[in-house]
Design a protein around this motif. Sequence first.
Motif, PDB file in Angstrom:
ATOM      1  N   GLU A   1     -26.183 -51.800  21.619  1.00  0.00           N
ATOM      2  CA  GLU A   1     -25.032 -51.184  22.295  1.00  0.00           C
ATOM      3  C   GLU A   1     -23.923 -50.963  21.276  1.00  0.00           C
ATOM      4  OE1 GLU A   1     -20.992 -51.596  23.658  1.00  0.00           O
ATOM      5  OE2 GLU A   1     -22.099 -53.420  23.162  1.00  0.00           O
ATOM      6  N   LEU A   2     -23.418 -49.731  21.168  1.00  0.00           N
ATOM      7  CA  LEU A   2     -22.371 -49.413  20.201  1.00  0.00           C
ATOM      8  C   LEU A   2     -21.558 -48.233  20.712  1.00  0.00           C
ATOM      9  CD1 LEU A   2     -21.197 -49.990  17.356  1.00  0.00           C
ATOM     10  CD2 LEU A   2     -22.768 -48.252  16.474  1.00  0.00           C
ATOM     11  N   ASP A   3     -20.272 -48.471  20.943  1.00  0.00           N
ATOM     12  CA  ASP A   3     -19.377 -47.410  21.393  1.00  0.00           C
ATOM     13  C   ASP A   3     -18.732 -46.745  20.180  1.00  0.00           C
ATOM     14  OD1 ASP A   3     -19.874 -48.013  24.073  1.00  0.00           O
ATOM     15  OD2 ASP A   3     -18.269 -49.510  24.132  1.00  0.00           O
ATOM     16  N   VAL A   4     -18.724 -45.412  20.188  1.00  0.00           N
ATOM     17  CA  VAL A   4     -18.169 -44.640  19.078  1.00  0.00           C
ATOM     18  C   VAL A   4     -17.123 -43.685  19.624  1.00  0.00           C
ATOM     19  CG1 VAL A   4     -18.659 -43.027  17.203  1.00  0.00           C
ATOM     20  CG2 VAL A   4     -20.353 -44.773  17.826  1.00  0.00           C
ATOM     21  N   ASP A   5     -15.952 -43.660  18.990  1.00  0.00           N
ATOM     22  CA  ASP A   5     -14.893 -42.768  19.441  1.00  0.00           C
ATOM     23  C   ASP A   5     -14.104 -42.270  18.236  1.00  0.00           C
ATOM     24  OD1 ASP A   5     -13.215 -41.447  21.381  1.00  0.00           O
ATOM     25  OD2 ASP A   5     -11.690 -42.964  20.953  1.00  0.00           O
ATOM     26  N   ALA A   6     -13.814 -40.983  18.214  1.00  0.00           N
ATOM     27  CA  ALA A   6     -13.027 -40.394  17.133  1.00  0.00           C
ATOM     28  C   ALA A   6     -11.651 -39.997  17.666  1.00  0.00           C
ATOM     29  CB  ALA A   6     -13.744 -39.170  16.561  1.00  0.00           C
ATOM     30  N   SER A   7     -10.639 -40.234  16.855  1.00  0.00           N
ATOM     31  CA  SER A   7      -9.271 -39.922  17.268  1.00  0.00           C
ATOM     32  C   SER A   7      -8.934 -38.465  16.985  1.00  0.00           C
ATOM     33  CB  SER A   7      -8.271 -40.817  16.523  1.00  0.00           C
ATOM     34  OG  SER A   7      -8.491 -42.173  16.805  1.00  0.00           O
ATOM     35  N   GLY A   8      -7.983 -37.932  17.781  1.00  0.00           N
ATOM     36  CA  GLY A   8      -7.494 -36.584  17.546  1.00  0.00           C
ATOM     37  C   GLY A   8      -8.430 -35.507  18.049  1.00  0.00           C
ATOM     38  N   ILE A   9      -8.067 -34.257  17.760  1.00  0.00           N
ATOM     39  CA  ILE A   9      -8.889 -33.104  18.129  1.00  0.00           C
ATOM     40  C   ILE A   9      -9.979 -32.941  17.074  1.00  0.00           C
ATOM     41  CG2 ILE A   9      -8.895 -30.616  18.555  1.00  0.00           C
ATOM     42  CD1 ILE A   9      -5.970 -30.863  19.381  1.00  0.00           C
TER      43      ILE A   9
ATOM     44  N   LEU B   1     -12.244 -43.138  12.980  1.00  0.00           N
ATOM     45  CA  LEU B   1     -13.461 -43.355  13.753  1.00  0.00           C
ATOM     46  C   LEU B   1     -13.494 -44.823  14.173  1.00  0.00           C
ATOM     47  CD1 LEU B   1     -16.059 -41.856  14.650  1.00  0.00           C
ATOM     48  CD2 LEU B   1     -17.178 -42.787  12.631  1.00  0.00           C
ATOM     49  N   HIS B   2     -13.641 -45.048  15.486  1.00  0.00           N
ATOM     50  CA  HIS B   2     -13.632 -46.408  16.031  1.00  0.00           C
ATOM     51  C   HIS B   2     -15.038 -46.786  16.496  1.00  0.00           C
ATOM     52  CE1 HIS B   2      -9.254 -46.072  16.043  1.00  0.00           C
ATOM     53  NE2 HIS B   2      -9.408 -44.891  16.626  1.00  0.00           N
TER      54      HIS B   2
ATOM     55  N   ILE C   1     -12.949 -23.113  22.856  1.00  0.00           N
ATOM     56  CA  ILE C   1     -12.504 -24.245  22.049  1.00  0.00           C
ATOM     57  C   ILE C   1     -12.674 -25.542  22.829  1.00  0.00           C
ATOM     58  CG2 ILE C   1     -10.471 -25.359  21.044  1.00  0.00           C
ATOM     59  CD1 ILE C   1      -9.524 -22.562  20.218  1.00  0.00           C
ATOM     60  N   VAL C   2     -12.305 -25.502  24.118  1.00  0.00           N
ATOM     61  CA  VAL C   2     -12.456 -26.691  24.960  1.00  0.00           C
ATOM     62  C   VAL C   2     -13.924 -27.076  25.073  1.00  0.00           C
ATOM     63  CG1 VAL C   2     -12.230 -27.594  27.295  1.00  0.00           C
ATOM     64  CG2 VAL C   2     -10.338 -26.329  26.272  1.00  0.00           C
ATOM     65  N   VAL C   3     -14.780 -26.089  25.281  1.00  0.00           N
ATOM     66  CA  VAL C   3     -16.218 -26.346  25.400  1.00  0.00           C
ATOM     67  C   VAL C   3     -16.756 -26.898  24.083  1.00  0.00           C
ATOM     68  CG1 VAL C   3     -18.482 -25.286  25.691  1.00  0.00           C
ATOM     69  CG2 VAL C   3     -16.591 -24.633  27.203  1.00  0.00           C
ATOM     70  N   ALA C   4     -16.343 -26.290  22.960  1.00  0.00           N
ATOM     71  CA  ALA C   4     -16.815 -26.752  21.653  1.00  0.00           C
ATOM     72  C   ALA C   4     -16.349 -28.176  21.392  1.00  0.00           C
ATOM     73  CB  ALA C   4     -16.305 -25.814  20.558  1.00  0.00           C
ATOM     74  N   GLU C   5     -15.106 -28.495  21.766  1.00  0.00           N
ATOM     75  CA  GLU C   5     -14.589 -29.855  21.595  1.00  0.00           C
ATOM     76  C   GLU C   5     -15.390 -30.838  22.433  1.00  0.00           C
ATOM     77  OE1 GLU C   5     -11.809 -32.855  20.274  1.00  0.00           O
ATOM     78  OE2 GLU C   5     -12.221 -30.815  19.592  1.00  0.00           O
ATOM     79  N   PHE C   6     -15.716 -30.445  23.656  1.00  0.00           N
ATOM     80  CA  PHE C   6     -16.503 -31.302  24.540  1.00  0.00           C
ATOM     81  C   PHE C   6     -17.891 -31.550  23.958  1.00  0.00           C
ATOM     82  CE2 PHE C   6     -19.623 -31.700  27.994  1.00  0.00           C
ATOM     83  CZ  PHE C   6     -19.132 -32.824  28.634  1.00  0.00           C
ATOM     84  N   VAL C   7     -18.508 -30.480  23.436  1.00  0.00           N
ATOM     85  CA  VAL C   7     -19.833 -30.615  22.837  1.00  0.00           C
ATOM     86  C   VAL C   7     -19.782 -31.528  21.614  1.00  0.00           C
ATOM     87  CG1 VAL C   7     -21.674 -29.386  21.626  1.00  0.00           C
ATOM     88  CG2 VAL C   7     -20.662 -28.403  23.697  1.00  0.00           C
ATOM     89  N   ALA C   8     -18.739 -31.337  20.789  1.00  0.00           N
ATOM     90  CA  ALA C   8     -18.593 -32.159  19.590  1.00  0.00           C
ATOM     91  C   ALA C   8     -18.464 -33.631  19.958  1.00  0.00           C
ATOM     92  CB  ALA C   8     -17.379 -31.694  18.784  1.00  0.00           C
ATOM     93  N   ARG C   9     -17.671 -33.922  20.976  1.00  0.00           N
ATOM     94  CA  ARG C   9     -17.475 -35.311  21.388  1.00  0.00           C
ATOM     95  C   ARG C   9     -18.726 -35.889  22.037  1.00  0.00           C
ATOM     96  NH1 ARG C   9     -12.848 -37.594  20.627  1.00  0.00           N
ATOM     97  NH2 ARG C   9     -11.013 -36.328  20.147  1.00  0.00           N
ATOM     98  N   SER C  10     -19.569 -35.026  22.578  1.00  0.00           N
ATOM     99  CA  SER C  10     -20.808 -35.502  23.191  1.00  0.00           C
ATOM    100  C   SER C  10     -21.870 -35.808  22.143  1.00  0.00           C
ATOM    101  CB  SER C  10     -21.350 -34.448  24.169  1.00  0.00           C
ATOM    102  OG  SER C  10     -20.425 -34.208  25.210  1.00  0.00           O
ATOM    103  N   ILE C  11     -21.888 -35.009  21.069  1.00  0.00           N
ATOM    104  CA  ILE C  11     -22.936 -35.131  20.070  1.00  0.00           C
ATOM    105  C   ILE C  11     -22.584 -36.137  18.974  1.00  0.00           C
ATOM    106  CG2 ILE C  11     -24.184 -33.880  18.262  1.00  0.00           C
ATOM    107  CD1 ILE C  11     -24.024 -31.396  19.996  1.00  0.00           C
ATOM    108  N   LEU C  12     -21.338 -36.126  18.526  1.00  0.00           N
ATOM    109  CA  LEU C  12     -20.938 -36.950  17.386  1.00  0.00           C
ATOM    110  C   LEU C  12     -21.227 -38.443  17.564  1.00  0.00           C
ATOM    111  CD1 LEU C  12     -19.572 -36.994  14.592  1.00  0.00           C
ATOM    112  CD2 LEU C  12     -17.402 -37.391  15.785  1.00  0.00           C
TER     113      LEU C  12
END
Length: 251
Positions: A56-64, A77-78, A26-37
Amino acid sequence: MSDDVVRRGRWPWVLLIVVAILAVLIVVAEFVARSILPGIVRGIVIEQLELPADQELDVDASGILLPQLIGGRLDELHLQTDAVTIGGVTGAAAVTAVGVPLHGGVLDGAAGTVRIDQDEFVALAAASDLPIDEIAFAAPNVTATSSFTVIGVPVPVALTVEPGADAGELLLTPVELRVAGVTLNAAEIAERFGDAAAGLTQPHRICIADQLPAGITVTGLTIQHSTAVIDVDVDGAIITDAALQHNGVCS
């Protein structure tokens, strides 16, 4: 000791190992998701707004992310950039979208801010019919130097305007005028100079709808220190309605 007893003794350890492996996955999948999204979202935004490929554009999603990805909708989504040019005006932008669909549909909502410096604000103000020679920020207001003519003689003035927004347009409302060291309000200006100063006493609108996608509406304008902060609201249907993705029009 019977085999059944041995198996019962091993069972908690097996269960613990399985749980540990699942946690790691789950941790690995979360890391991959945050890397790709972020890369996917960045590409979509750049394409829709026709921005440079190297924007240049920073993208960040909140929560798990995993539960959100499984459910097909992101909670928050920020998006943020220190410099983006739209309609010839460059500024820093930050937008927060909520209820972002991953498989089609509309956003629940989105809002953000665009921050521009004094020089960029001058470029915007030039689009109004307010006679302006120079502009300086004097938070929370704006001071503009200008002049008007009385009996063929130019009269230099310093005009203080209150920034705001109305009906999707930037609004500059005169609050006082300094002429030869004397401070006058709008009523006093009209009384003393009449039609000659009429252009300095009326609120002035600046339409930038033709510089923004039609799905983005200006809702506010304030001066904070050396920056003009423009608040915007985003129509949730902008991601599905092509008409909202194209620039609007000024009447």
